[in-house]
Design an enzyme around this catalytic site. Structure first.
Site, PDB file in Angstrom:
ATOM      1  N   ASP A 227       0.774  -0.154   2.459  1.00  0.00           N
ATOM      2  CA  ASP A 227       1.384  -1.341   3.313  1.00  0.00           C
ATOM      3  C   ASP A 227       2.433  -0.495   4.025  1.00  0.00           C
ATOM      4  O   ASP A 227       3.108   0.304   3.655  1.00  0.00           O
ATOM      5  CB  ASP A 227       1.830  -2.279   2.263  1.00  0.00           C
ATOM      6  CG  ASP A 227       2.753  -3.479   3.067  1.00  0.00           C
ATOM      7  OD1 ASP A 227       2.183  -4.039   3.698  1.00  0.00           O
ATOM      8  OD2 ASP A 227       4.049  -3.060   3.275  1.00  0.00           O
ATOM      9  N   GLU A 329      -4.160  -2.011   6.574  1.00  0.00           N
ATOM     10  CA  GLU A 329      -4.226  -3.418   7.232  1.00  0.00           C
ATOM     11  C   GLU A 329      -4.406  -2.996   8.830  1.00  0.00           C
ATOM     12  O   GLU A 329      -4.561  -1.604   9.297  1.00  0.00           O
ATOM     13  CB  GLU A 329      -2.482  -3.772   7.437  1.00  0.00           C
ATOM     14  CG  GLU A 329      -2.093  -4.321   6.183  1.00  0.00           C
ATOM     15  CD  GLU A 329      -0.437  -4.523   6.418  1.00  0.00           C
ATOM     16  OE1 GLU A 329      -0.282  -5.835   6.274  1.00  0.00           O
ATOM     17  OE2 GLU A 329       0.110  -3.671   6.705  1.00  0.00           O
ATOM     18  N   ASP A 416       6.784  -5.595  -0.221  1.00  0.00           N
ATOM     19  CA  ASP A 416       5.839  -4.558  -0.019  1.00  0.00           C
ATOM     20  C   ASP A 416       4.877  -4.093  -1.082  1.00  0.00           C
ATOM     21  O   ASP A 416       3.681  -3.523  -0.779  1.00  0.00           O
ATOM     22  CB  ASP A 416       6.693  -3.266   0.736  1.00  0.00           C
ATOM     23  CG  ASP A 416       7.317  -3.682   1.678  1.00  0.00           C
ATOM     24  OD1 ASP A 416       7.052  -4.471   2.642  1.00  0.00           O
ATOM     25  OD2 ASP A 416       8.774  -3.222   1.781  1.00  0.00           O
TER      26      ASP A 416
END
Length: 486
Positions: A227, A329, A416
């Protein structure tokens, strides 16, 4: 023109070396870069003039067959017209390598092609405007594809066409050893000047048998999720599917650290005799002190970029070499900073300082080198909004909420870390008819694109759980430019 195909068992790689040219070579580099800019601007002016002429003729009812002949936009067509005109428009053309003019024409051909495809809808992404004229203050660069391009035996010089042997700041032995072993081949060389005024030579090379180094330490966690964020303590948060935090990389915040120095230098430059007179609103010859201040500003920005690049390179190298599957991501970093105005200025600066898109780009080629796999989550996958315990989605989570508190089971976890755990679970293969913990996996990847709460654990919600629509492997990457900010 057909693109170069990398042979089977080989891979493309770049080597960049800082140059230490002589004063004569500095003038030649500037001349080559200026020649590339001149060829680009000259042919762009011709293309625009022909387009305007044809538009004017149409208003007078001239038939299409009798209009002024068009100028081809491909590189061979532009190069043919340039060769016909260079004798009178650039009588000094023989002072530079032909690769300098080819650099400018190639950039123009690519720009015209991108504009044409964007206008017709063939090009994905943001709308591309018509090419603009290059300013003398634009970054200088020139690309060499033919001629003498080699690494010298002393491993301290790079030979380039018309420039000769240019000394490098660091040793070139790493590339020289591969070339001597016939496991590397140089394709092209691009010489570019950065904002600090230093020249760099980037060599595009194909190398054989690029694999994971033998000395690389293997992690006991084969699958991890990454992340990315903008907080000082959580640029990269790495976690496993079972909820263990593997690593947390702090953000260098190099741009924020340099703000005080940049503010002082820019205020000093505003008080000096610059390139533009704001009172008379005319261009003027800048003073030497203004030029020196601009050089210091450029060196500061170059240092900021170097610090950021160093941190990202080290972190992504460890991820690619130590783990078998890395899940990241899919963020539209440019779109995240596109709007907002003054109220979003601080966040936009933080996003630019973090360089979030660089993480996925670096992992894209480093995982191929190391033999690992890069999995990209769906652009709408809400990794930060899913509970790691029950899979419930929280719709009212804001950027200010750093602790995720589930409204269903009461689970509290660092935002996170929870996002990294959810991403890691996307990299775990899910058998048909089953579902991975916390509602992750193929079902969560698809169902999470809706604003409603996901179906209870174990319910496929009408979709086949064996179809992984939520993820794409880097080797078959699709254009999914937007995602959720962490």
């Amino acid at each position: 023109m057909a693109r170069f195909e990398v042979p089977e068992g080989w891979t493309a790689q770049g080597y960049r070396f800082a140059l230490d040219p002589t004063p004569t070579q500095l003038r030649e580099l500037a001349s080559h870069a200026g020649a590339a800019r001149f060829a680009h601007n000259h042919m762009l002016a011709l293309v625009k003039a022909v387009m305007d002429q044809r538009a004017a003729e149409r208003t007078y009812g001239v038939p299409e067959a009798e209009l002024t002949p068009v100028v081809g936009w491909s590189l061979p067509a532009l190069r043919k017209v340039w060769n016909q005109r260079k004798a009178w428009c650039a009588p000094w053309w023989g002072e530079n390598s032909k690769e300098a003019y080819n650099t400018g024409l190639d950039g123009l051909a690519r720009g015209l092609d991108a504009w044409s495809k964007s206008r017709t809808g063939e090009r994905k992404g943001r709308v591309v405007g018509f090419p603009r004229f290059k300013s003398a203050r634009a970054p200088r660069s020139v690309r060499f594809t033919t001629g003498a391009i080699r690494i010298e035996a002393d491993r301290r010089h790079v030979t380039l066409p018309r420039l000769g042997a240019v000394r490098t700041h660091e040793s070139t032995r790493k590339l020289a050893r591969r070339i001597e072993a016939a496991s590397a081949r140089i394709l092209s060389a691009t010489v570019r000047q950065d904002s600090a005024g230093r020249w760099y030579c980037a060599l595009q090379v194909i190398v054989e048998a690029k694999t994971r180094p033998a000395h690389a330490r293997r992690s006991s966690h084969p699958v991890v999720g990454v992340d990315v964020g903008v907080k000082a303590d959580s640029l990269l948060v790495v976690a496993t599917p079972d909820g263990m935090e593997v690593d947390r990389t702090a953000a260098p915040k190099s741009l924020s650290a340099a703000q005080a120095r940049l503010r002082a230098l820019q205020r000093r430059a505003a008080r000096q005799h610059g390139r533009y007179d704001p009172i008379a609103k005319v261009k003027q010859s800048p003073s030497k002190r203004w030029r020196r201040t601009q050089d210091r500003i450029g060196r500061t920005h170059a240092h900021v970029a170097a610090v950021r690049r160093d941190v990202l390179h080290k972190a992504t190298t460890v991820l690619a070499q130590q783990h078998d599957v890395v899940v990241v991501e899919t963020l539209n970093a440019a779109g995240m900073r596109a709007k907002g105005g003054a109220r979003k200025r601080g966040l936009n600066r933080a996003l630019a300082d973090a360089a979030l898109a660089e993480v996925r780009r670096m992992l894209g080629y480093k995982t191929r080198w190391s033999g690992s796999q890069l999995v990209e989550a769906d652009r709408f996958y809400p990794s930060s909004k899913l509970c790691t315990a029950c899979g419930r989605r929280k719709s009212n989570l804001t950027l200010a909420d750093r602790i995720f508190a589930c409204d269903g089971c009461g689970m509290r976890i660092d935002r996170d870390l929870g996002a990294a755990i959810n991403l890691a679970r996307l990299g775990v293969p899910t058998p048909v008819g089953e579902q991975s913990p916390a509602g992750s996996g193929p079902v969560a990847g698809r169902g999470a694109t809706h604003e409603t709460d996901p179906a209870p654990a174990g319910d496929a919600a009408g979709d086949e759980t064996s179809t992984p629509h939520h993820q794409t492997v880097d080797q078959t990457r699709t254009a999914s430019p937007q995602g959720e900010a962490a």
